[in-house]
Design an enzyme around this catalytic site. Sequence first.
Site, mmCIF file in Angstrom:
data_model
loop_
_atom_site.group_PDB
_atom_site.id
_atom_site.type_symbol
_atom_site.label_atom_id
_atom_site.label_comp_id
_atom_site.label_asym_id
_atom_site.label_seq_id
_atom_site.Cartn_x
_atom_site.Cartn_y
_atom_site.Cartn_z
ATOM 1 N N ASP A 142 1.101 -0.924 0.546
ATOM 2 C CA ASP A 142 0.222 0.018 -0.246
ATOM 3 C C ASP A 142 0.964 1.045 -0.125
ATOM 4 O O ASP A 142 1.682 1.362 1.014
ATOM 5 C CB ASP A 142 -1.079 -0.099 1.801
ATOM 6 C CG ASP A 142 -2.028 -1.264 1.575
ATOM 7 O OD1 ASP A 142 -1.415 -2.239 1.027
ATOM 8 O OD2 ASP A 142 -2.659 -0.955 2.557
ATOM 9 N N GLU A 317 -10.409 -1.430 3.824
ATOM 10 C CA GLU A 317 -9.733 -1.331 3.847
ATOM 11 C C GLU A 317 -9.221 0.388 3.548
ATOM 12 O O GLU A 317 -10.250 0.567 2.172
ATOM 13 C CB GLU A 317 -8.714 -2.147 3.519
ATOM 14 C CG GLU A 317 -8.000 -3.592 3.946
ATOM 15 C CD GLU A 317 -6.604 -4.071 3.721
ATOM 16 O OE1 GLU A 317 -6.474 -5.231 4.944
ATOM 17 O OE2 GLU A 317 -6.914 -4.482 2.696
#
Length: 553
Positions: A142, A317
């Site tokens: 990420d 998320e």
Amino acid sequence: MNKKLILLTLMGAASLTSLQAQTVTPQACEQSIVTPKAQGRYLWLPIQEGAPEGKVQIIAGNTFVMEQNVRMAREKVDYYLPLDLQPYQQKGGIFKVVVQNVPTGSICFSKLAQNDDNNYMLIDEPFRPSYHHTPKRGWMNDPNGMFYLDGTWHLFYQYNPYGSMWGNMHWAHSTSTDLIHWKDEGIALAPDAWGTMFSGSCVVDHEGTAGFGKGAVIAMYTTSRPTPFGGDVQAQALAYSKDGGRTFTKYEGNPVLTADIVDFRDPNPFWNEDIKAWNLIMASGQEMRLYSSPNLKDWKEESRFGLTLGCHGGVWECPDLMKLPVEGTKESKWVLFCNINPGFIYGGSATQYFVGDFDGHKFTVDNEARYADGKALWQDYGKDHYATVSFSNAPDGRHPMIAWMSNWEYANDVPTKQYRSANSIVRDPFLYKVGKEYFLGSRPAPEYDKAGLDKQIKVKGSCTVTLSNAEGEEAVITYDQKAMTLSFDRSKSGKVDFNQNFAVKTVAPVHRKLTSLRIFIDNSSVEVFGNNGEVVLTNLVFPKSKLDKVTVK
């Protein structure tokens, strides 16, 4: 199977030219001591990707100062990764590097090396992108904490310095002045007593509301650590920078926010001028929680969103929340971004979005029927677009976004070696309206307009665009004007057999007739933008040579 504890005794000014094992009396397990004899900043760890994880620790003054899981080579060496000794050398005195849970006869102990060469044993990898951001070595997932300040774009990312598979989460840091060329700035945040560094965001605290000074850069991130009873504890922490994001100091009052659930992560704070306070959106299991704060430290829960709306095939998320103008109108709407893994219609991880309104306290979605019964709107219909979040403090009211260009179904398996993963090109999100419905688009950031990196094709109806190379490998893009779809087929694009979920065709809905395609082709990726971003497909490819021949029918 016998194990051994290897102690590498290092002096602050010492370095290593050769390693000699010394047998000592076994205690709980066999031990060997290796004493380095020469200088060198980096201790090069030989890695075998298929090996079980051992532990590498640093002990200074009889105190653990570092512990990471490392797949030390047992039968063969796949690649080398550096253990940076400089922070410990600068302090002087003796410190030790300890290797645990690795069999005595493992090849790693004869292949250790130490020197000052940052390019030592660097592999020339054919799939490394030429203009996408990627780590030099190690694993990346990420993007985190992106912000703009004084002409520089700052990109942080989830990073494993000690392997090219997920683990040992740090924040690493890169900078750019043009969103195309990136400079490695090293590790920004390392694991501590609260756990490893999971995802989060950065803001520029112009008024000094957090008490760290006006203009301080504040990172808010998730810490994750295992409990003795199984599972992990996730909490939210702060770090602050007084030098524009170059170095960070962790806040002594951490953590600043906890919750009653396991999956509580990826904080994304932003200043809301409408309420003259900070808002925060948190991924919380299968929903988002919204908070407010005057100072980034003391948070009040305002509302929750999404428990019965959108896709719930996996954990929610990496949220984002922003206000965007609707192009061609005088309207503005709020867009809530929710990354989910798994749950994408074509498998694995992807980014869904919701359009609505936000008053600083509650997000209210427009037309709930669009998201009821598991229905979702996707930002990108390719397989490799995840963890999409925006740069804060961007100029001209922009909200540039960047994504992790991979998919959790096969991210650990892709055929690179010493590094894994790249980021997408940066895109500027926008809203457009078709009938009474709002749709999200993502156009390439204007920094790419004059870079000459894309292929532009005028579309006058249904067409097939084939990207191919001399070896006969190809990726096929098809626009079906009657069905109003745009698809991408990579089943013959090169190496596809490393994972059964990779060779797949994805299809995107088209909401207005296409008049143009803009295609960014790199050594291991293709990003397709219909109508300059009204519909987008992002996909990895692993051909023998670049798919640079373009045929339109």
